[in-house]
Design an enzyme around this catalytic site. Structure first.
Site, PDB file in Angstrom:
ATOM      1  NE  ARG A 143      28.294  86.433  19.541  1.00  0.00           N
ATOM      2  CZ  ARG A 143      27.910  87.198  18.528  1.00  0.00           C
ATOM      3  NH1 ARG A 143      27.938  88.512  18.638  1.00  0.00           N
ATOM      4  NH2 ARG A 143      27.478  86.665  17.410  1.00  0.00           N
ATOM      5  CD  GLU A 171      23.918  82.898  10.242  1.00  0.00           C
ATOM      6  OE1 GLU A 171      23.786  83.058  11.457  1.00  0.00           O
ATOM      7  OE2 GLU A 171      24.998  82.530   9.727  1.00  0.00           O
TER       8      GLU A 171
END
Length: 168
Positions: free
Chosen positions: A55, A92
């Site tokens: 992105r 994460e």
């Protein structure tokens, strides 16, 4: 001004326990997209903008064009040919092997653009590769920062701008 209301959210995506912030509503409105790109501009002069897969690729070329500078890409391993620098980012919910071409980075001031700063694993890996490539400075701009994950700590010594911050 971009706010949390400009994002759609999806709980438990891509894995249970993760709240995904979707940038599609920002991209779908020309004025909001323009505002987001303006907010990602660097604090200091830069010579090249680096977009991070995937992105970051949406915003980086617009910012680079506005600054009248070139652009480089950080890709996932296996997506670019040539002589590349590699690093592994711990994120994460997993890990990712990243690459960048060192061509055009040496002695350059770099702005790195990505959509989200979470744990800082991706950004720290990118900074490490850029420093190995000879960048004189590395600055970061993120559309969204998740304060609870302390990603900013992984970028100690770098200028970090986040358009929207999600409080811990």
């Amino acid at each position: 001004m971009i706010t949390l209301d400009d994002f759609d959210t999806y709980p438990d995506f891509p894995v249970p326990g993760v709240l995904f912030y979707d940038i599609s509503p920002i991209l779908g409105d020309a004025a909001t997209f323009r505002t987001a790109c303006a907010a990602l501009m660097p604090r200091e002069p830069v010579d090249v903008v680096v977009g991070v897969d995937a992105r970051g690729f949406i915003f980086a070329p617009v910012v680079a064009q506005q600054l009248d500078v070139g652009m480089a890409m950080v890709r996932k391993k296996g997506k670019m040919p040539g002589v590349l620098l590699e690093s592994t980012a711990t994120i994460e919910y997993g890990a990712s092997d990243l690459v960048i071409s060192p061509v055009g980075i040496e002695n350059k001031r770099v702005l790195v653009i990505d959509d989200v700063l979470a744990t800082g694993g991706t950004a720290a890996a990118v900074a490490e590769m850029l420093h190995r490539a000879g960048a004189t400075s590395v600055e970061f701009s993120f559309l969204l920062e998740l304060d609870a994950l302390n990603g900013r700590e992984a970028l100690d010594g770098h200028t970090v701008t986040s358009v929207v911050r999600v409080p811990a």
